[in-house]
Design an enzyme around this catalytic site. Structure first.
Site, PDB file in Angstrom:
ATOM      1  N   CYS A   2       0.867  -1.178   0.000  1.00 22.47           N
ATOM      2  CA  CYS A   2       0.000   0.000   0.000  1.00 22.47           C
ATOM      3  C   CYS A   2       0.901   1.224   0.000  1.00 22.47           C
ATOM      4  CB  CYS A   2      -0.917   0.002   1.218  1.00 22.47           C
ATOM      5  SG  CYS A   2      -1.942   1.487   1.356  1.00 22.47           S
ATOM      6  N   GLU A 132      -4.018   0.896  -5.709  1.00 21.65           N
ATOM      7  CA  GLU A 132      -3.157  -0.222  -6.062  1.00 21.65           C
ATOM      8  C   GLU A 132      -3.025  -0.263  -7.579  1.00 21.65           C
ATOM      9  OE1 GLU A 132      -0.497  -1.906  -5.226  1.00 21.65           O
ATOM     10  OE2 GLU A 132      -1.577  -2.507  -3.407  1.00 21.65           O
TER      11      GLU A 132
END
Length: 368
Positions: A2, A132
């Protein structure tokens, strides 16, 4: 992994959003009196629990940026720098935080870096959602993952404090991603939800010992389609200086239902500007507009131009007769004359002159 996330709320909005989850939120004064937990002997006295800086909503938070975390010991929101710097660091400026903005769940009990924070300095990181990238060859496509209901999202995190630099930093814990998201990325942040077993255990300040098996069982991510959603977003999120709300808007039409009303309002505003003579044709050269915004404005301008041409053609068909007769010329001259420039007298003269030629021209046509 992340590496980017969004927090679409200012600092003043966050306390109520936590209360909406039935979480207690202390004021800075209340939090200060509770900052010394029995297990935090090495922590510094009078630690600040709320940053003096006012946090503004950002839709592209990257490592080394400041953002909000919720501490279970103080029950307060605190703004810390992303990228954990351990308390024993001698020179903060030389510490490479790009290695510590994520912590792997399976390594929390195996690494000196993570053992102490996992024992005593756990927290929840606040966000609206995270980004993402799906990688295929050299092509990277960004997606945004968030709660389907639009509420504040929490992920498991840890923090630390470097006393001599008065610096609080945090990291986000990631784990092996669920099968449903393997196509996107192999790892995923450990999402928490207040009121669940995993939340209560992770935020329990009295619990200081863990096993790797216990942590994995507790925090292993899953993908509940009824609670989470994902969709493709603009490539502009790849540039850290871009921080606007457009970064979390769906890029594909089929994903854009939640933004359809707002888009219609924006397009209506552009149409209104076009009708009022405001020149929007400079969109291409406007460096402040990128990606989807440029596309939408170009599409709107193209539609406006087409509608305008069509409208003009219809007006011509209804107000101006076909070419041929002198009367047609009279009406065309009347339509094209500007009374302010030519004056009513000149207008009448032209009309009379053209009218007097009607009979002679008509005779010529009959003769032929």
């Amino acid at each position: 992994m992340c590496g980017r996330f969004a927090l679409a709320y200012d600092s003043g909005d966050l306390p109520q959003l936590l209360r909406d989850w039935n979480l207690p939120v202390n004021t800075p004064k209340d939090a200060s009196s509770n900052s010394q937990h029995p297990h935090d002997e090495e922590d510094t006295k009078d630690q600040p629990t709320v940053s003096k800086d006012i946090f503004k909503a950002s839709y592209n938070i990257s490592p080394t940026n400041y953002s909000a975390v919720y501490r279970p010991d103080t029950k307060a929101i605190q703004f810390m720098r992303w990228g954990l710097v351990p308390f024993w660091t001698k020179d903060v400026s030389q510490f490479k935080t790009y290695r510590t903005f994520n912590a792997r769940l399976e390594n929390l009990q195996e690494s000196k870096m993570w053992m102490r924070p996992c024992e005593k300095k756990r927290c929840a990181v606040l966000m609206s959602g995270y980004f993402e990238w799906k990688t295929v060859g050299k092509k990277k496509t960004p997606y945004f993952i968030s709660r389907r209901d639009g509420r504040l999202m929490f992920v498991a995190g840890m923090y630390d404090y470097v006393e001599k630099d008065d610096l609080y930093t945090f990291t986000i814990i990631t784990a092996q991603g669920p099968r449903e998201l393997e196509w996107l990325h192999e790892r995923m942040p450990c999402v928490l939800e207040p009121g669940t077993e995993s939340w209560d255990a992770w935020m329990d300040v009295d619990k200081t010992t863990w096993s790797t098996e216990e942590l994995v069982k507790l925090l292993k991510p899953d993908y509940d389609e009824s609670k989470l959603q994902f969709y493709q977003v603009t490539d502009d999120v790849g540039k850290t200086t871009n921080t606007g709300e457009r970064l979390i808007k769906p890029l594909l039409k089929e994903d854009s239902d939640m933004f359809s009303v707002k888009r219609e309002k924006e397009e209506a505003l552009l149409e209104n500007d076009n009708e009022q003579g405001i020149d929007n044709r400079g969109v291409k050269g406007d460096k402040s507009l990128k990606g989807e915004d440029v596309f939408n404005q170009k599409k709107s301008l193209k539609r406006n131009s087409y509608d305008g041409l069509k409208k003009n053609e219809e007006q011509e068909e209804t107000t101006l007769p076909e070419e041929g007769s002198i009367g047609d010329r009279v009406k065309r001259e009347e339509a094209n004359l500007s009374p302010k420039r030519e004056g009513n007298r000149e207008k009448r003269n032209i009309v009379n002159m053209l009218g007097n030629q009607k009979d002679s021209r008509g005779k010529k046509k009959i003769k032929k």
